[in-house]
Design an enzyme around this catalytic site. Structure first.
Site, short mmCIF file in Angstrom:
data_model
loop_
_atom_site.label_atom_id
_atom_site.label_comp_id
_atom_site.label_asym_id
_atom_site.label_seq_id
_atom_site.Cartn_x
_atom_site.Cartn_y
_atom_site.Cartn_z
N LYS A 13 0.82 -1.23 0.00
CA LYS A 13 0.00 0.00 0.00
C LYS A 13 0.85 1.27 0.00
O LYS A 13 0.62 2.17 -0.80
CB LYS A 13 -0.92 0.06 1.24
CG LYS A 13 -1.91 -1.05 1.37
CD LYS A 13 -2.86 -0.79 2.54
CE LYS A 13 -2.19 -0.72 3.90
NZ LYS A 13 -1.67 -2.01 4.40
N ARG A 88 -9.00 0.93 9.42
CA ARG A 88 -8.56 -0.44 9.75
C ARG A 88 -9.58 -1.17 10.60
O ARG A 88 -9.36 -2.34 10.92
CB ARG A 88 -7.25 -0.37 10.51
CG ARG A 88 -5.99 -0.63 9.69
CD ARG A 88 -4.86 -0.47 10.65
NE ARG A 88 -3.63 -1.11 10.35
CZ ARG A 88 -2.64 -0.55 9.66
NH1 ARG A 88 -2.80 0.60 9.07
NH2 ARG A 88 -1.50 -1.17 9.55
N ARG A 122 11.87 -5.90 4.62
CA ARG A 122 11.62 -4.47 4.38
C ARG A 122 12.54 -3.60 5.23
O ARG A 122 12.77 -3.88 6.40
CB ARG A 122 10.16 -4.16 4.71
CG ARG A 122 9.83 -2.68 4.60
CD ARG A 122 8.36 -2.46 4.50
NE ARG A 122 7.68 -2.65 5.77
CZ ARG A 122 6.38 -2.44 5.93
NH1 ARG A 122 5.63 -2.08 4.91
NH2 ARG A 122 5.82 -2.64 7.10
N ARG A 155 11.92 -1.79 10.81
CA ARG A 155 10.93 -1.37 11.80
C ARG A 155 10.78 -2.41 12.90
O ARG A 155 10.86 -3.61 12.64
CB ARG A 155 9.58 -1.16 11.12
CG ARG A 155 9.45 0.21 10.49
CD ARG A 155 8.27 0.30 9.56
NE ARG A 155 7.05 -0.34 10.07
CZ ARG A 155 5.90 -0.31 9.41
NH1 ARG A 155 5.79 0.30 8.26
NH2 ARG A 155 4.84 -0.92 9.92
N ARG A 166 0.46 -8.96 13.52
CA ARG A 166 -0.19 -7.96 12.66
C ARG A 166 -1.12 -8.62 11.66
O ARG A 166 -2.18 -8.08 11.34
CB ARG A 166 0.87 -7.13 11.94
CG ARG A 166 1.49 -6.09 12.86
CD ARG A 166 2.81 -5.59 12.35
NE ARG A 166 2.71 -4.88 11.09
CZ ARG A 166 3.72 -4.80 10.21
NH1 ARG A 166 4.86 -5.42 10.45
NH2 ARG A 166 3.57 -4.12 9.11
P1 ADP Z 1 1.55 -1.86 7.91
O1 ADP Z 1 2.84 -2.05 7.23
O2 ADP Z 1 1.23 -2.92 8.90
O3 ADP Z 1 0.42 -1.54 6.98
P2 ADP Z 1 1.51 0.83 9.02
O4 ADP Z 1 2.77 1.53 8.75
O5 ADP Z 1 0.30 1.19 8.24
O6 ADP Z 1 1.81 -0.72 8.92
O7 ADP Z 1 1.15 0.97 10.58
C1 ADP Z 1 2.07 0.68 11.61
C2 ADP Z 1 1.38 0.64 12.95
O8 ADP Z 1 0.76 1.91 13.22
C3 ADP Z 1 0.22 -0.37 13.05
O9 ADP Z 1 0.67 -1.66 13.37
C4 ADP Z 1 -0.62 0.25 14.16
O10 ADP Z 1 -0.07 0.03 15.44
C5 ADP Z 1 -0.49 1.74 13.87
N1 ADP Z 1 -1.59 2.20 12.96
C6 ADP Z 1 -1.46 2.69 11.71
N2 ADP Z 1 -2.66 2.99 11.17
C7 ADP Z 1 -3.58 2.66 12.09
C8 ADP Z 1 -5.00 2.71 12.15
N3 ADP Z 1 -5.74 3.16 11.12
N4 ADP Z 1 -5.61 2.28 13.29
C9 ADP Z 1 -4.91 1.83 14.33
N5 ADP Z 1 -3.58 1.75 14.35
C10 ADP Z 1 -2.90 2.15 13.25
#
Ligand code: ADP
Ligand code: ZN
Length: 217
Positions: A13, A88, A122, A155, A166
């Site tokens: 994404k 989410r 990553r 990360r 996750r």
């Molecule tokens: P991913 O690679 O899992 O898509 P993101 O970079 O989008 O990861 O998000 C990293 C972390 O930030 C998530 O695991 C969560 O803890 C928090 N986070 C991001 N977006 C949201 C959301 N919309 N609702 C709740 N937590 C979020």
């Protein structure tokens, strides 16, 4: 156009969104980036958020909804935006519906094996957030960002134990959104079944869906 990119962690994404928004001239809004910025700033809120994020758990809806509403209030969002990582949960989707009217949801489908391989390889830039991959999207120089020369790191939540958590969270809390948006007839599917598919190929697919929705024949 107000667009949401939906898909499991590691579905690409962030990579697709950052390329698409450059082409489309609308802002890329990643709640993951917002969360990481807040943690980096070491605010009280950042400290609370870090406890969830490091474990691979979702930040509570109330906190993330407020952060997002604040961002969408920025004048640069008036002509459209691309959301990555939000909503989410169904609660977040309902909150989004109250703030703004979304035109299109792109749902990215990727098998679990690809996700796990991708996430564990990553690396991202500490300074500008650009995403790289040790297998598929290498930087020109090891551990150095092509764009800003910042250093690249893994990360905390891309370590194997957290990746599984996750994925579990995704299945339980985010996947129900697919049905939710299907009912509203806003959802289009894109598939990526091969680890080595170049990101640009998926970007083109998404771009043509956006074009069709924007100017139906
Ligand atoms: P991913 O690679 O899992 O898509 P993101 O970079 O989008 O990861 O998000 C990293 C972390 O930030 C998530 O695991 C969560 O803890 C928090 N986070 C991001 N977006 C949201 C959301 N919309 N609702 C709740 N937590 C979020
Ligand atoms: Zn950088």
């Amino acid at each position: 156009m107000k667009i949401v990119l939906l898909g499991p962690p590691g579905s690409g994404k962030g990579t697709y969104a950052s390329r698409l928004t450059t082409i489309l001239g609308i802002p890329h809004i990643s709640t993951g980036d917002i969360v990481r910025d807040e943690i980096k700033a070491q605010t009280e809120l950042g400290k609370t958020i870090k406890e969830y994020s490091d474990k691979g758990e979702l930040v509570p809806d109330k906190i993330i909804n407020e952060l997002l509403a604040k961002r969408l209030n920025n004048p640069d969002c008036e002509k459209g935006f691309m959301l990555d990582g939000f909503p989410r949960t169904i609660k977040q989707a309902e909150a989004l519906h109250r703030i703004s009217k979304i035109n299109l949801i792109i749902n990215i489908n990727v098998p679990d094996e690809i996700i796990i391989t991708r996430l564990s390889n990553r690396i991202i830039c500490r300074k500008c957030g650009t995403i790289y991959n040790k297998l598929t999207l290498k930087p020109k120089k090891d551990n150095i960002c092509d764009k800003c020369s910042g250093d690249l790191y893994q990360r905390e939540d891309d370590k194997p134990k957290v990746i599984q958590e996750r994925l579990n969270v995704y299945r339980k809390k985010t996947e129900p959104l697919i049905k939710y948006y299907k009912k509203k007839s806003l959802l289009k599917n894109v598939h990526c079944n091969n680890l080595m598919t170049p990101p640009q190929e998926i970007v083109e697919k998404i771009k043509s869906i956006i074009d069709r929705v924007q100017k139906p024949k």
